[in-house]
Design a protein around this motif. Structure first.
Motif, short mmCIF file in Angstrom:
data_model
loop_
_atom_site.label_atom_id
_atom_site.label_comp_id
_atom_site.label_asym_id
_atom_site.label_seq_id
_atom_site.Cartn_x
_atom_site.Cartn_y
_atom_site.Cartn_z
N UNK A 90 0.84 -1.20 0.00
CA UNK A 90 0.00 0.00 0.00
C UNK A 90 0.87 1.25 0.00
N UNK A 91 2.06 1.14 0.57
CA UNK A 91 3.01 2.25 0.54
C UNK A 91 3.38 2.58 -0.91
N UNK A 92 3.64 1.55 -1.71
CA UNK A 92 3.96 1.77 -3.13
C UNK A 92 2.79 2.41 -3.86
N UNK A 93 1.58 2.01 -3.50
CA UNK A 93 0.38 2.58 -4.11
C UNK A 93 0.28 4.07 -3.81
N UNK A 94 0.41 4.43 -2.54
CA UNK A 94 0.30 5.84 -2.16
C UNK A 94 1.46 6.64 -2.75
N UNK A 95 2.67 6.07 -2.76
CA UNK A 95 3.82 6.74 -3.35
C UNK A 95 3.60 7.02 -4.84
N UNK A 107 -4.42 15.81 1.59
CA UNK A 107 -5.15 14.54 1.51
C UNK A 107 -4.40 13.44 2.24
N UNK A 108 -3.08 13.43 2.14
CA UNK A 108 -2.29 12.44 2.87
C UNK A 108 -2.45 12.62 4.38
N UNK A 114 -7.30 9.43 9.51
CA UNK A 114 -8.25 8.30 9.47
C UNK A 114 -7.61 7.06 10.06
N UNK A 115 -6.36 6.80 9.67
CA UNK A 115 -5.64 5.62 10.16
C UNK A 115 -5.43 5.72 11.67
#
Length: 119
Positions: A90-95, A107-108, A114-115
């Motif tokens: 998921x880190x790669x996705x957000x990156x 947004x981040x 939220x987390x």
């Protein structure tokens, strides 16, 4: 769940929106390259064979409805995309979205909030 073609996915989006519909009603919702009635009917029957759609019979006509919810499909779609294109990270996705400038720092921060609130 079997993978959907782009056209099948488009039809499912319409069925999720309409909740139940006859082929003519689905056809009226298609915005680009409207297929022939028989072609659309075949696509919907294929969706039924794949377990995405059910129907109620009214004589010779069928009213179709989604059997798979959009939420369940979204979860499966995202899981597969993250596994196949982001090495299950998921880190790669957000990156990726940050690098493509598709997500802002604000947004981040909202995502982090939220987390943190889920804990």
């Amino acid at each position: 769940m079997q993978k959907l073609t782009n056209k099948e996915e488009e039809i499912m989006q319409i069925l999720w929106k309409l909740k139940k519909a006859f082929v003519k009603e689905v056809m009226a919702e298609i915005t680009e390259e409207t297929p022939h009635y028989n072609t659309l009917s075949t696509i919907i029957r294929n969706l039924e064979d794949k377990g995405y759609v059910g129907h109620n019979a009214f004589g010779n006509t069928h009213q179709y409805y989604p059997v798979v919810t959009i939420e369940d499909y979204r979860k499966r779609f995202m899981k597969n995309a993250i596994e196949n294109y982001f090495n299950s990270s998921y880190k790669n996705l957000v990156s990726f979205f940050a690098e493509e400038q598709k997500i802002s720092a604000d947004e981040l921060r909202e995502i982090l909030e939220i987390i943190e609130n889920k804990k």
